[in-house]
Design a protein around this motif. Structure first.
Motif, mmCIF file in Angstrom:
data_model
loop_
_atom_site.group_PDB
_atom_site.id
_atom_site.type_symbol
_atom_site.label_atom_id
_atom_site.label_comp_id
_atom_site.label_asym_id
_atom_site.label_seq_id
_atom_site.Cartn_x
_atom_site.Cartn_y
_atom_site.Cartn_z
ATOM 1 N N MET A 152 0.912 -1.188 0.147
ATOM 2 C CA MET A 152 -0.156 0.000 0.220
ATOM 3 C C MET A 152 1.014 1.128 0.026
ATOM 4 S SD MET A 152 -2.718 1.488 2.810
ATOM 5 C CE MET A 152 -1.505 2.444 3.567
ATOM 6 N N LYS A 186 -9.764 8.501 7.811
ATOM 7 C CA LYS A 186 -10.155 7.908 9.085
ATOM 8 C C LYS A 186 -11.684 8.640 9.624
ATOM 9 C CE LYS A 186 -7.191 4.493 9.512
ATOM 10 N NZ LYS A 186 -7.363 3.213 9.757
ATOM 11 N N THR A 188 -13.763 -5.686 11.444
ATOM 12 C CA THR A 188 -13.141 -5.297 10.213
ATOM 13 C C THR A 188 -13.208 -3.927 10.035
ATOM 14 O OG1 THR A 188 -12.965 -7.540 9.307
ATOM 15 C CG2 THR A 188 -12.528 -5.761 7.917
ATOM 16 N N LYS A 213 -11.423 -1.545 12.168
ATOM 17 C CA LYS A 213 -9.991 -1.209 11.975
ATOM 18 C C LYS A 213 -9.958 -0.208 10.872
ATOM 19 C CE LYS A 213 -9.045 -6.134 12.964
ATOM 20 N NZ LYS A 213 -8.722 -7.557 12.140
ATOM 21 N N TYR A 214 -10.792 -0.243 9.930
ATOM 22 C CA TYR A 214 -10.822 0.964 9.018
ATOM 23 C C TYR A 214 -10.959 2.376 9.583
ATOM 24 C CZ TYR A 214 -11.805 -2.904 5.339
ATOM 25 O OH TYR A 214 -11.530 -3.910 4.961
ATOM 26 N N GLU A 270 -1.328 0.290 15.167
ATOM 27 C CA GLU A 270 -1.491 -1.000 14.588
ATOM 28 C C GLU A 270 -2.476 -1.027 13.313
ATOM 29 O OE1 GLU A 270 -3.075 -5.566 15.876
ATOM 30 O OE2 GLU A 270 -3.653 -3.748 17.219
ATOM 31 N N TRP A 271 -3.332 -0.096 13.247
ATOM 32 C CA TRP A 271 -4.379 0.038 12.095
ATOM 33 C C TRP A 271 -4.376 1.069 11.413
ATOM 34 C CZ3 TRP A 271 -5.389 -4.879 11.789
ATOM 35 C CH2 TRP A 271 -5.578 -5.738 12.692
ATOM 36 N N SER A 272 -3.416 2.047 11.635
ATOM 37 C CA SER A 272 -3.300 3.287 10.930
ATOM 38 C C SER A 272 -2.899 3.225 9.523
ATOM 39 C CB SER A 272 -2.393 4.259 11.658
ATOM 40 O OG SER A 272 -0.808 3.518 11.532
ATOM 41 N N ARG A 273 -2.585 2.158 8.912
ATOM 42 C CA ARG A 273 -2.455 1.956 7.400
ATOM 43 C C ARG A 273 -3.526 1.050 6.899
ATOM 44 N NH1 ARG A 273 3.029 2.643 5.345
ATOM 45 N NH2 ARG A 273 2.307 1.101 3.928
ATOM 46 N N ASN A 274 -4.845 0.818 7.643
ATOM 47 C CA ASN A 274 -5.658 0.026 6.972
ATOM 48 C C ASN A 274 -6.911 1.070 6.690
ATOM 49 O OD1 ASN A 274 -4.204 -1.987 8.353
ATOM 50 N ND2 ASN A 274 -5.754 -3.167 7.735
ATOM 51 N N PHE A 275 -7.331 0.907 5.463
ATOM 52 C CA PHE A 275 -8.476 1.808 5.078
ATOM 53 C C PHE A 275 -9.539 1.359 4.552
ATOM 54 C CE2 PHE A 275 -4.487 4.232 5.136
ATOM 55 C CZ PHE A 275 -4.842 5.462 5.849
ATOM 56 N N ARG A 284 -12.171 -0.182 1.895
ATOM 57 C CA ARG A 284 -12.172 -0.786 0.356
ATOM 58 C C ARG A 284 -12.864 0.321 -0.239
ATOM 59 N NH1 ARG A 284 -13.879 -6.458 1.385
ATOM 60 N NH2 ARG A 284 -15.405 -5.677 -0.010
#
Length: 150
Positions: free
Chosen positions: A1, A13, A39, A42-43, A49-54, A56
């Motif tokens: 990513m 976010k 899930t 986390k977005y 831990e989840w700062s790079r999960n966005f 979809r």
């Protein structure tokens, strides 16, 4: 990513959180999107831990459609330089008073709904109808504040 700046990540976010809130929370969004609440959380999470999960793109489009407002897709567009029509306007005393009126509308609708000690489906819908425009104005205020203070 590809890495985003912290400002970009924060904007995405925040837009995700607004989308979840507009449809009634993460659990309701989970039901609407067919994705687990864990899930989806986390977005929206800003933790390391989840700062790079966005979220979809397909889910962002579906969530925005369900909320009736382009919280996420609009934020994406703004990050690319597109400008949404501003219904809130620039940061002025009149704009703040408009926001105050929208928030007052929410409070009045909630007070009417709980007055008899029971909130029925029609009252819930009426409250939600007041909350969404207020959330949209707050999201626009957040964007304006971010630009002014950047």
């Amino acid at each position: 990513m590809r890495a985003f700046s912290s400002l970009t990540a924060t904007a995405l976010k925040a837009a995700t959180i607004s989308g979840f809130e507009a449809v009634g929370g993460v659990s309701r969004a989970s039901d609407l999107l067919g994705v687990g609440a864990g899930t989806l959380s986390k977005y929206a999470s800003t933790s390391e831990e989840w700062s790079r999960n966005f979220i979809r793109v397909d889910l962002a489009v579906a969530l925005d459609a369900a909320s009736g407002h382009p919280f996420i897709t609009g934020a994406m567009g703004e990050l690319l330089g597109a400008r949404r029509p501003q219904t809130f306007g620039e940061l002025t005393a009149a704009a703040v008073l408009k926001l105050n009126g929208l928030l007052d509308d929410v409070v009045r609708e909630v007070a009417l709904a709980i007055d008899d000690g029971h909130v029925d489906a029609a009252e819930r819908q009426a409250v939600k109808a007041r909350i969404v425009p207020a959330m949209q104005a707050l999201a626009q205020l957040d964007a304006i504040i971010s630009r002014v203070m950047a």
